[in-house]
Design an enzyme around this catalytic site. Structure first.
Site, PDB file in Angstrom:
ATOM      1  N   LEU A  21       0.846  -1.197   0.000  1.00  0.00           N
ATOM      2  CA  LEU A  21       0.000   0.000   0.000  1.00  0.00           C
ATOM      3  C   LEU A  21       0.884   1.251   0.000  1.00  0.00           C
ATOM      4  CD1 LEU A  21      -2.818  -0.968   2.544  1.00  0.00           C
ATOM      5  CD2 LEU A  21      -2.541  -1.577   0.122  1.00  0.00           C
ATOM      6  N   ALA A  22       0.666   2.079  -1.010  1.00  0.00           N
ATOM      7  CA  ALA A  22       1.509   3.267  -1.150  1.00  0.00           C
ATOM      8  C   ALA A  22       0.727   4.432  -1.728  1.00  0.00           C
ATOM      9  CB  ALA A  22       2.710   2.948  -2.049  1.00  0.00           C
TER      10      ALA A  22
ATOM     11  N   ARG B  60       2.665  15.089   5.632  1.00  0.00           N
ATOM     12  CA  ARG B  60       3.543  15.544   6.715  1.00  0.00           C
ATOM     13  C   ARG B  60       5.029  15.548   6.339  1.00  0.00           C
ATOM     14  NH1 ARG B  60       1.672  11.893  11.505  1.00  0.00           N
ATOM     15  NH2 ARG B  60       0.568  10.781   9.860  1.00  0.00           N
TER      16      ARG B  60
ATOM     17  N   GLN C  80      -5.444   3.672  -6.743  1.00  0.00           N
ATOM     18  CA  GLN C  80      -6.632   3.812  -5.892  1.00  0.00           C
ATOM     19  C   GLN C  80      -7.101   5.257  -6.059  1.00  0.00           C
ATOM     20  OE1 GLN C  80      -5.831   3.862  -1.698  1.00  0.00           O
ATOM     21  NE2 GLN C  80      -7.891   3.191  -1.130  1.00  0.00           N
TER      22      GLN C  80
ATOM     23  N   GLU D 277      -9.645  -0.424  15.999  1.00  0.00           N
ATOM     24  CA  GLU D 277      -8.947   0.839  15.721  1.00  0.00           C
ATOM     25  C   GLU D 277      -9.062   1.750  16.938  1.00  0.00           C
ATOM     26  OE1 GLU D 277      -6.992   1.607  12.831  1.00  0.00           O
ATOM     27  OE2 GLU D 277      -7.201  -0.533  13.099  1.00  0.00           O
TER      28      GLU D 277
ATOM     29  N   ARG E 293      33.144   8.097  -7.856  1.00  0.00           N
ATOM     30  CA  ARG E 293      31.818   8.388  -8.417  1.00  0.00           C
ATOM     31  C   ARG E 293      31.344   7.212  -9.260  1.00  0.00           C
ATOM     32  NH1 ARG E 293      32.545  13.670 -11.484  1.00  0.00           N
ATOM     33  NH2 ARG E 293      30.390  13.199 -12.035  1.00  0.00           N
TER      34      ARG E 293
ATOM     35  N   ASN F 171      51.478   4.701 -13.080  1.00  0.00           N
ATOM     36  CA  ASN F 171      51.656   5.649 -11.982  1.00  0.00           C
ATOM     37  C   ASN F 171      51.205   7.020 -12.459  1.00  0.00           C
ATOM     38  OD1 ASN F 171      52.779   7.509 -10.069  1.00  0.00           O
ATOM     39  ND2 ASN F 171      54.091   5.847  -9.362  1.00  0.00           N
TER      40      ASN F 171
ATOM     41  N   ASN G 113      38.121  15.483 -20.054  1.00  0.00           N
ATOM     42  CA  ASN G 113      37.224  14.538 -20.733  1.00  0.00           C
ATOM     43  C   ASN G 113      36.030  15.201 -21.390  1.00  0.00           C
ATOM     44  OD1 ASN G 113      36.270  15.246 -18.166  1.00  0.00           O
ATOM     45  ND2 ASN G 113      35.054  13.389 -18.004  1.00  0.00           N
TER      46      ASN G 113
ATOM     47  N   ALA H 280      56.445  15.905 -16.621  1.00  0.00           N
ATOM     48  CA  ALA H 280      55.642  16.725 -15.707  1.00  0.00           C
ATOM     49  C   ALA H 280      55.178  18.014 -16.390  1.00  0.00           C
ATOM     50  CB  ALA H 280      56.467  17.060 -14.466  1.00  0.00           C
TER      51      ALA H 280
HETATM   52  C1  UD1 Z   1      -3.415   1.327  10.137  1.00  0.00           C
HETATM   53  C2  UD1 Z   1      -4.226   0.171  10.771  1.00  0.00           C
HETATM   54  C3  UD1 Z   1      -3.933   0.151  12.283  1.00  0.00           C
HETATM   55  C4  UD1 Z   1      -2.441  -0.010  12.513  1.00  0.00           C
HETATM   56  C5  UD1 Z   1      -1.660   1.078  11.790  1.00  0.00           C
HETATM   57  C6  UD1 Z   1      -0.188   0.770  11.834  1.00  0.00           C
HETATM   58  C7  UD1 Z   1      -6.285  -0.048   9.473  1.00  0.00           C
HETATM   59  C8  UD1 Z   1      -7.722   0.251   9.416  1.00  0.00           C
HETATM   60  N1  UD1 Z   1      -5.637   0.409  10.534  1.00  0.00           N
HETATM   61  O1  UD1 Z   1      -3.933   2.519  10.674  1.00  0.00           O
HETATM   62  O2  UD1 Z   1      -4.628  -0.910  12.876  1.00  0.00           O
HETATM   63  O3  UD1 Z   1      -2.164   0.029  13.894  1.00  0.00           O
HETATM   64  O4  UD1 Z   1      -2.025   1.150  10.386  1.00  0.00           O
HETATM   65  O5  UD1 Z   1       0.531   1.823  11.294  1.00  0.00           O
HETATM   66  O6  UD1 Z   1      -5.772  -0.700   8.587  1.00  0.00           O
HETATM   67  N2  UD1 Z   1      -3.316   3.546   2.546  1.00  0.00           N
HETATM   68  C9  UD1 Z   1      -3.676   3.470   1.233  1.00  0.00           C
HETATM   69  N3  UD1 Z   1      -4.945   3.762   0.877  1.00  0.00           N
HETATM   70  C10 UD1 Z   1      -5.896   4.130   1.781  1.00  0.00           C
HETATM   71  C11 UD1 Z   1      -5.518   4.211   3.131  1.00  0.00           C
HETATM   72  C12 UD1 Z   1      -4.225   3.898   3.483  1.00  0.00           C
HETATM   73  O7  UD1 Z   1      -2.843   3.139   0.376  1.00  0.00           O
HETATM   74  O8  UD1 Z   1      -7.032   4.382   1.383  1.00  0.00           O
HETATM   75  C13 UD1 Z   1      -1.923   3.251   2.935  1.00  0.00           C
HETATM   76  C14 UD1 Z   1      -1.225   4.469   3.487  1.00  0.00           C
HETATM   77  O9  UD1 Z   1      -0.487   5.126   2.466  1.00  0.00           O
HETATM   78  C15 UD1 Z   1      -0.308   3.886   4.541  1.00  0.00           C
HETATM   79  C16 UD1 Z   1      -1.032   2.635   5.005  1.00  0.00           C
HETATM   80  O10 UD1 Z   1      -1.968   2.314   3.980  1.00  0.00           O
HETATM   81  O11 UD1 Z   1       0.927   3.517   4.035  1.00  0.00           O
HETATM   82  C17 UD1 Z   1      -1.722   2.794   6.344  1.00  0.00           C
HETATM   83  O12 UD1 Z   1      -2.680   3.804   6.262  1.00  0.00           O
HETATM   84  P1  UD1 Z   1      -2.943   4.800   7.484  1.00  0.00           P
HETATM   85  O13 UD1 Z   1      -4.010   5.726   7.075  1.00  0.00           O
HETATM   86  O14 UD1 Z   1      -1.672   5.353   7.987  1.00  0.00           O
HETATM   87  O15 UD1 Z   1      -3.537   3.779   8.565  1.00  0.00           O
HETATM   88  P2  UD1 Z   1      -3.637   4.011  10.122  1.00  0.00           P
HETATM   89  O16 UD1 Z   1      -4.841   4.811  10.413  1.00  0.00           O
HETATM   90  O17 UD1 Z   1      -2.344   4.476  10.643  1.00  0.00           O
END
Ligand code: UD1
Ligand code: MG
Length: 452
Positions: free
Chosen positions: A13-14, A20, A80, A163, A324, A368, A377, A414
């Site tokens: 999930l990303a 922040r 998503q 939650e 590098r 050397n 270059n 040199a």
């Molecule tokens: C979630 C968990 C919680 C856990 C916590 C740990 C659920 C409902 N809750 O809460 O139990 O303790 O993580 O950190 O799962 N994301 C998406 N799409 C969305 C929502 C979230 O891709 O619609 C991704 C976010 O980018 C993130 C991750 O899922 O990387 C977690 O989402 P976040 O909203 O931080 O969940 P929490 O409320 O922290």
């Protein structure tokens, strides 16, 4: 053959924007240990044996797609459209998991420190019993804050994930929390996701609610435990720095366990992909960026910076050296202070001891290179190559104007500017002859003294 490793799919999930971070870069592209967080999670997933990998991104994150697919060819990337919760996010991955009946593990792209062994334990817990539907990776944080709480029965099996916002005071007392990492029996996942509702405090589809639905259908849910520092999620720059510090500690320890000496480990900076051989010695204050291999018995002296480079067996680099991308330093070669090497092969036993730039070049064995040598270059438009033959000697303060070849065993005087190829075993210099005016210095000084 270990069948379990052939039966794993990972969903990462990303989609989160990472507000922040206050960055124009999507959160998962920020680097820890020289590698974007997403890449680290993908790599761990691949090591775990995931055959199918799905990354869920948000809208306007197309370069994350490109990165994910470059890292792991064949990786599916889905968008998503609106973020309606972790359960909603996983639904987007279902088409890519069509017909998959193995274990589906859900990871977060912003949680880059998870270790292979921890994830394997979670997978094993799920797969240990045919009645299990879900396994959750729990941890006991120092401060349980707003994490989801894991509610267990007397046997330790998982009854529910509540939650924080939906938890009553008693449930909030539970210290065992959801890391977010969950594993599912793939054939059950579609029906568990279909059962999710968003009638909760956040109005989201919680992936965590799959636990209750699985139990209602007569399945069991389990937990595995993770150390807290592996499940650190990154939401801000200070957490990014915290993760970096934790990872560096881990990388240094691993390097030492594998037989490298880090004289001052806390001042050695490594990358996730750094490869150090045995009896490598790293002096204080060395930075090793991505893509570096240092072979057995090589020594890296203080204040050196290396990236995308190789240092051969027994070679010596630094102090104050810069390797590098494309620097390939052969065995027993010596790269001394204030030397920069870029896209160049330095062969066995060559010595480049001081104040030199070698770019787009080949330096032959045992050659050397004198202090202050520069390979010219670049003409402002294109890069050109310099070839220095085996055993050649380049006198101090010489400019080699590429494209140019100095033949094997040749000597460059040199202070020369070399614009034409030097044949093997020849001596080349461009001196116009030294001009001497007898007694001129004495006269000059006398005049100056009178005048003052
Ligand atoms: C979630 C968990 C919680 C856990 C916590 C740990 C659920 C409902 N809750 O809460 O139990 O303790 O993580 O950190 O799962 N994301 C998406 N799409 C969305 C929502 C979230 O891709 O619609 C991704 C976010 O980018 C993130 C991750 O899922 O990387 C977690 O989402 P976040 O909203 O931080 O969940 P929490 O409320 O922290
Ligand atoms: Mg979170």
């Amino acid at each position: 053959m270990d069948m379990s490793t052939h039966n794993l799919a990972v969903v990462i999930l990303a989609a989160g924007k990472g507000t922040r971070m206050r960055s124009s870069l999507p959160k998962v592209m920020h680097k820890v240990g020289g590698v974007p967080m997403l890449g680290a999670v993908q790599e761990t997933s691949a090591q775990l044996g995931a055959r199918t990998m799905v990354v869920v991104i948000g809208p306007e994150m197309e370069h994350v797609r490109a990165y994910a697919q470059k890292q792991q060819p064949g990786c599916a990337v889905v968008v998503q459209e609106t973020q309606q919760g972790t359960g909603d996010a996983v639904k987007y991955a279902l088409p890519a998991l069509e017909g998959f009946s193995g274990t589906v593990m859900v990871l977060y792209g912003d949680t880059p420190l998870l270790e292979l062994e921890t994830l394997k334990r979670l997978q094993d817990v799920l797969e240990a019993d045919a009645k299990n539907a879900v396994a959750v990776l729990g941890f006991t944080p120092e401060d349980p804050a707003e994490y989801g709480r894991l509610v267990q029965d007397d046997t330790g099996a998982l009854k529910a994930i509540v939650e924080y916002k939906d938890a009553d005071a008693a449930t909030r007392q539970i210290r065992f929390c959801n890391s977010g990492v969950m594993a599912f029996k793939g054939d059950l996942l579609p029906e568990l996701l279909a059962a999710l509702k968003n009638n909760n405090a956040k109005g989201e589809y919680y992936l965590t609610d799959c636990v209750e639905h699985a139990i209602a259908k007569g399945y069991r849910c389990q937990v595995a435990e993770s150390p807290e520092d592996e499940v650190l999620g990154i939401n801000s720059r200070d957490q990014l720095a915290e993760a970096e510090a934790l990872l560096q500690k881990r990388l240094r320890l691993r390097a030492m366990q594998n037989g490298a000496t880090l004289i001052s480990p806390e001042t050695t900076f490594l990358s996730r992909d750094t490869k150090l051989g045995r009896d490598v010695v790293i002096h204080p204050f060395v930075v090793i960026g991505a893509g570096v291999t240092i072979e057995d018995e090589a020594e890296i002296k203080s204040y050196s910076h290396l990236e995308n480079a190789r240092v051969g067996r027994g070679a010596s680099v630094g102090p104050f050296a810069r390797l590098r991308p494309g620097a390939d330093v052969g065995a027993e070669a010596k790269i001394g202070n204030f030397v920069e090497i870029k896209k160049a092969t330095v062969k066995r036993g060559a010595k480049i001891s001081h104040l030199t730039y070698i770019g787009d070049a080949e330096v032959g064995e045992e050659a050397n290179i004198g202090a202050g040598t520069v390979t010219c270059n670049y003409d402002g438009y294109q890069k050109y190559k310099t070839v220095i033959g085996n055993g050649a000697f380049i006198g101090s303060n010489s400019s080699l104007v590429a494209p140019v070849t100095v033949g094997e065993g040749a000597i460059v005087g040199a202070g020369s500017t070399i614009r034409r190829d030097v044949p093997p075993h020849a001596i080349a210099h461009d001196q116009k002859g030294q001009i001497e005016k007898p007694e001129a210095a004495r006269k000059f000084k006398e005049e100056k003294t009178k005048a003052s």
